[in-house]
Design an enzyme around this catalytic site. Structure first.
Site, short mmCIF file in Angstrom:
data_model
loop_
_atom_site.label_atom_id
_atom_site.label_comp_id
_atom_site.label_asym_id
_atom_site.label_seq_id
_atom_site.Cartn_x
_atom_site.Cartn_y
_atom_site.Cartn_z
N ASP A 227 0.88 -1.17 0.00
CA ASP A 227 0.00 0.00 0.00
C ASP A 227 0.92 1.22 0.00
O ASP A 227 2.12 1.13 0.29
CB ASP A 227 -0.94 -0.01 1.21
CG ASP A 227 -2.13 0.95 0.99
OD1 ASP A 227 -2.05 1.79 0.08
OD2 ASP A 227 -3.12 0.87 1.74
C1 BGC Z 1 -4.92 3.48 0.07
C2 BGC Z 1 -5.05 2.51 -1.08
C3 BGC Z 1 -4.91 3.26 -2.38
C4 BGC Z 1 -3.55 3.96 -2.39
C5 BGC Z 1 -3.29 4.77 -3.64
C6 BGC Z 1 -3.65 4.29 -0.02
O1 BGC Z 1 -3.60 5.28 0.96
O2 BGC Z 1 -4.95 2.76 1.29
O3 BGC Z 1 -6.29 1.87 -1.05
O4 BGC Z 1 -5.03 2.39 -3.46
O5 BGC Z 1 -3.51 4.88 -1.29
O6 BGC Z 1 -4.09 5.88 -3.72
#
Ligand code: BGC
Length: 801
Positions: A227
C-alpha cells in the site's frame, strides 16, 4: 525473459523493487521494459493527471462514478458487478491504465470503520464472490486488478502501524477467505499488502502471509505490492515476498536491498524471481490488451449501468401503510440538504471525479416541479435552529415529508474511524423536532455503513440509498414512483446500538494493537448464533411485491458437491427481482465453536406476478469447511448439515438436511478453555482469547519505546518537533483543500495523529527527506551523539539535490 534479466545490472534490478513515481512501476526502456501504470478505482477510475500527485480531487480525469462497494454489494447481482468491472476497465484502457487498484475486499468488522464504504460486506464468501466478478469484468477488457488490502485491515485508527491480533480460525475463515477465493478463482495480477501488522508482523513483511500462504499454498503467480507508504523495512519485506514498494522509497530502500545482496542477506536470484514476476505480469497485460483492443467509451451506457446498479442496490428497510411508492394524490415536500448536495461516494483514495451527477432534488422536481425544499441542516452537522424552523414550516404545508438524511463526508472517511454510529446531532435534532410534532416522514437515507435508527418507529418508510454513485438520483426516482421495485439486500447487519456489536469492547483497540476477541463471530455470525436482536438482519430488504419460497430439494452428488434446488414464486402484483440466499448450518454439538449459519450462495432473479422459477445452486465441499488449526487446512466435519434458503439471514422458510462424511478433523475442543465462544453471556473474555491464541501483546505502546519511522505522530506530537510537523502538515492540508481535495480537510487532519514519520517521508512530496527524518528521530530520542554526523548527511543531501 531470462536473457533480459541477465543483461540487467544489480542496480537496475533493485530499481524494480520500488515505484517509478506515484502511479508507475519502474521501467527500463533500453531493454524494452515499459512501465506498468496503476490507478485507484474500486468503483470508478481515479486516474491522476500528474504522476507525482496522489491527493488532489480535481487533477483527475473525469470518470463514471459507480456506487461504491458498500452500495453495489447490496445488489447481490454478480453479473452487474462484472459489468461494472468491464466498464471501469474500458475507462482504464482509454486512460492508459494497466492495473486498477481494486477491489477492496476487507471485512467490515465494526460499523465504525471509516472505510467501510469501500468494502463489500461483513461476509467473506460474499466479498470474495463479488471481488471475483469485478476482476473478471476488468480482465474481459484487458485490464488487471490489484486486490486490497491484504490483510486484516479493518480499521483506520492507527492504520499505518496497528497490530491486528487475530486467532488462526478467524484469520483463515473470515479475514483471508475472500483473498483466497479470489487468488484461486480469478488470478489477479497484483495484491496490495496493507499498512497494518498482523499478529506482530507488518503485512508487507509477513513471510507467512505472503510467501507461505499466498505463493506456496494458494499458488499465486502475480505481484505483491505495498500500500502507498506501507513499507517499514524494504529488506525484510523483500525477504517475505513483497515485489514492489509503492509509491517509491526515495532510493533508500533500493540502496538497502543492494547492500543486502552484497552482504549475502538476500540472494540476487530472489531479486531475479521478482523481476521475472514483474516481466511476466507485463507480458500478460500486453497479451490481454492485444486481444481486447481499446474501445470507444459510450459514456451514456456507463451512466445507465451506474443507474442500474444503484437501482438494484437501494434497500427498502421499512414501508408502513404502503407509504411507497409515492402517490400522485399526495402533496410532498422535500427536507434535507442531502437532497440538494447528495453524497454519491466516500472520501479518500477511491474518490472519483464524476462525469454527470444529478441530484435527488433535480430528479424529484422534474416530475413535481412545484415541490418545495428546505435544507433542514448543514452537512457539517452543526445545529442550525433557523433551518429547522424553516423545515417545520414546510412540513406543515404538505401532506408528506420526504426527508433526506445520512452520513456525510464529515462523518465517514478514509483515514479515520467514526466515533459513534448515529447521524449528526443536527440531523437528529431535525428528525426529533419533526417527529415530536407528529410528522411521519419517508426517510431517504445515505451512508456507507450501518447507522443507529432510534427514530425507526416514528417514520413511515425508509429507503436506504447508501452512496448513490453518479446516477443514483434517477434510480431513486424510479423506485419512489414505483416504476421498479426495490430489490437490494443489506450486506451488513444493522444492530440497534453500537453497544450490541460483537467488537464493541475492542474496536479500535489501543495505539499499538487491537485484539479481535470475537474471533469468527463477525456480523450476523454473532447476532444469529447468539440470538441477539438487531434492527435489520444481514440480507434483509423489502420489495413492493411478495415472494414465496417452496419445494427445496438437496442432493449430495458423487463428486462431493451438493445440488440445491427450490422454487421461487412472485405472489404479489408487480414484476420484481429477488436475491435468494443459501445458508449452511454446521452439525449440532460440534466440538468446535461455529456460527449458526453462513452464507454460501446468492441467486438474483426477476419474476413477474404469479411467475415461478426453479432455482439451482451448487455448493462445493469447501462451503461446509472450517479451518483446522492442527492440520492447517480447511477440513469438513462429518455430520448433518442444514441447508437453509430464504430472503435474509433471519428469514429462511426452507431447510433440508444433508449428511457428509467429512475429512480429517484434528482441531482441539475448546469447550473447557473457551466457554464464551460457545455461549457468551458478558461478551468475550481476554483469558479465553489467550487460550485461543497463545499470547496477546499489550494494546498500548510502552513509554520507554524508541520513536522510530513507524511510531504514530500521536505519541510524539507533544514534543517540539512533533508540534512543528503537525502545524506544517495542517497548513499544507488546508492549503491543498482550497484547490479541492479528495476528502474534507477536517478528516485528513484528524488522521494526522495516526501517521508515522515513514509516511511523511514517502508520501510528503519530499517535504521531509530521509536525512532530515534521521536527524529529527535522533533528536526525538535524545541521541545527541548522532546529531552532528546526521547534520553533515543532511547538508550533503541538500547539496546533491
Ligand atoms: C490506500 C489505497 C490506495 C492507495 C493509492 C492508499 O492510501 O490505502 O487503497 O489504493 O492509497 O491511492
Amino acid at each position: 525473459m531470462d536473457k533480459i534479466i541477465q543483461e540487467m545490472s544489480l542496480d537496475e534490478k533493485a530499481r524494480f523493487s520500488e515505484g517509478k513515481d506515484a502511479w508507475h512501476f519502474a521501467d527500463l526502456p533500453h531493454l524494452g521494459i515499459r512501465s506498468i501504470r496503476v490507478s485507484d478505482g474500486p468503483h470508478g477510475l481515479r486516474r491522476q493527471v500528474s504522476s507525482t500527485d496522489n491527493l488532489s480531487g480535481t487533477d483527475t480525469i473525469p470518470a463514471t462514478c459507480f456506487p461504491p462497494a458498500a452500495s453495489s454489494s447490496c445488489s447481490m447481482n454478480v453479473d452487474l458487478i462484472r459489468e461494472m468491472g468491464a466498464a471501469i476497465g474500458r475507462e482504464a484502457r482509454v486512460a492508459s491504465v494497466d492495473i486498477v487498484l481494486g477491489p477492496g475486499v476487507n471485512i467490515k468488522r465494526s460499523p465504525l470503520c471509516g472505510r467501510n464504504f469501500e468494502y463489500f460486506s461483513e461476509d467473506p464468501w460474499l466479498s470474495g464472490t463479488l471481488g471475483i466478478a469485478l476482476i473478471e469484468g476488468l480482465r474481459s477488457v484487458g485490464v488487471g486488478a490489484c486486490v486490497k488490502h491484504y490483510a486484516v485491515n479493518n480499521q483506520e485508527s492507527y492504520r499505518f502501524s496497528i497490530d491486528a491480533i487475530v486467532d488462526q480460525r478467524a484469520l483463515h475463515e473470515i479475514y483471508l477467505r475472500a483473498f483466497e477465493m479470489i487468488v484461486k478463482q480469478a488470478e489477479p495480477q497484483a495484491i496490495m499488502a496493507s499498512y497494518n501488522r498482523v499478529n506482530g508482523v507488518y503485512a508487507c513483511e509477513h513471510p507467512e502471509l505472503i510467501h507461505e500462504l499466498l505463493r506456496k499454498e494458494w499458488g499465486y503467480q502475480g505481484l505483491v505490492i505495498s500500500d502507498w507508504g506501507a513499507v517499514s523495512n524494504r529488506v525484510r519485506s523483500f525477504q517475505a515476498g513483497l515485489d514492489i514498494e509503492m509509491p517509491y522509497g526515495l532510493g533508500r530502500g533500493t540502496k538497502e536491498l543492494i547492500e543486502a545482496v552484497h552482504q549475502h542477506i538476500i540472494q540476487e536470484a530472489s531479486i531475479d524471481d521478482s523481476i521475472q514476476r514483474i516481466l511476466t505480469t507485463q507480458e500478460n497485460l500486453n497479451r490481454m490488451q492485444k486481444s481486447h483492443p481499446v474501445e470507444t467509451i459510450h459514456w451514456d451506457e456507463h451512466h445507465q449501468l451506474a443507474k442500474q446498479i444503484a437501482l438494484e442496490s437501494m434497500v427498502l428497510l421499512k414501508n408502513s401503510s404502503n407509504a411507497l411508492p409515492l402517490s400522485p394524490h399526495i402533496q410532498y415536500g422535500i427536507i434535507g440538504e442531502l437532497a440538494a448536495t447528495p453524497r454519491i461516494q466516500g472520501g479518500g483514495s477511491s474518490h472519483v471525479q464524476a462525469k454527470f451527477v444529478e441530484t435527488p432534488l433535480e430528479v424529484l422536481r422534474r416530475k413535481m416541479p412545484e415541490i418545495e425544499f428546505a435544507p433542514g441542516y448543514e452537512l457539517r452537522g452543526v445545529s442550525n435552529p433557523e433551518l429547522i424552523q424553516e423545515a417545520l414550516v414546510l412540513a406543515e404545508k404538505v401532506d408528506q415529508v420526504l426527508l433526506f438524511v445520512g452520513l456525510t463526508d464529515y462523518d465517514e472517511n478514509e483515514g479515520v474511524d467514526r466515533k459513534h454510529m448515529h447521524l449528526s446531532n443536527a440531523q437528529l435534532e431535525l428528525i426529533s423536532q419533526l417527529t415530536t410534532k407528529g410528522f411521519r416522514p419517508i426517510v431517504l437515507l445515505s451512508g456507507g455503513s450501518a447507522i443507529e435508527m432510534p427514530w425507526y418507529d416514528d417514520v413511515n418508510a425508509i429507503l436506504h440509498m447508501h452512496l448513490l454513485g453518479e446516477a443514483g438520483a434517477a434510480a431513486m426516482g424510479d423506485l419512489l414512483w414505483g416504476e421498479v421495485s426495490p430489490s437490494g439486500k443489506l450486506t451488513e447487519s444493522y444492530p440497534f446500538h453500537l453497544e450490541d456489536t460483537p467488537c464493541f469492547q475492542t474496536f479500535p483497540g489501543g495505539n499499538h494493537a487491537v485484539h479481535y476477541l470475537e474471533s469468527i463471530y463477525v456480523g450476523y455470525r454473532y447476532y444469529d448464533t447468539f440470538q441477539k436482536p438487531v434492527r435489520f438482519p444481514f440480507g434483509f430488504g423489502l420489495s413492493y411485491t411478495t415472494f414465496k419460497y417452496h419445494n427445496l430439494t438437496t442432493e449430495v452428488m458423487s463428486d462431493g458437491r451438493v445440488k440445491v434446488r427450490f422454487l421461487l414464486t412472485n405472489t404479489g402484483l408487480m414484476t420484481a427481482k429477488e436475491s435468494a440466499q443459501i445458508y449452511v448450518s454446521p452439525p449440532k454439538n460440534s466440538p468446535l465453536f461455529r456460527a449458526s449459519k453462513e452464507l454460501k450462495g446468492i441467486v438474483k432473479t426477476a419474476l413477474s406476478p404469479n411467475e415461478t422459477k426453479q432455482i439451482e445452486f451448487i455448493l462445493s465441499p469447501l462451503d461446509f469447511a472450517y479451518y483446522d488449526v492442527q492440520t492447517k487446512k480447511f477440513e469438513v466435519e462429518a455430520g448433518s448439515y442444514l441447508i437453509q434458503v430464504g430472503g435474509s439471514s433471519a428469514t429462511c422458510p426452507l431447510n433440508s438436511t444433508i449428511v457428509l462424511d467429512g475429512t480429517i478433523m484434528k482441531a482441539p475442543n475448546y469447550h473447557e478453555a473457551c466457554p464464551s465462544y460457545y455461549a457468551p453471556s458478558q461478551g468475550f473474555d481476554d483469558r479465553e482469547f489467550v487460550a485461543l491464541l497463545g499470547r496477546i501483546p499489550p494494546l498500548e505502546y510502552q513509554e520507554s519505546q524508541k520513536i522510530t519511522y513507524d511510531t504514530p505522530l500521536a505519541l510524539w506530537q507533544d514534543r517540539f518537533i512533533g508540534k512543528m510537523i503537525l502545524r506544517k502538515a495542517v497548513k499544507e492540508i488546508k492549503k491543498a483543500s482550497e484547490k479541492d481535495s479528495i476528502a474534507p480537510y477536517e478528516a485528513t487532519i484528524a488522521a494526522l495523529p495516526y501517521t508515522p514519520m515513514r509516511f511523511f517521508v514517502t508520501m510528503g512530496g519530499g517535504a521531509i527527506s530521509y536525512p532530515l527524518a534521521d536527524l529529527l528521530l535522533a533528536l526525538l530520542n535524545s541521541e545527541y551523539q548522532k546529531v552532528f554526523p546526521l547534520l553533515r548527511n543532511l547538508r550533503l543531501h541538500k547539496k546533491e539535490i
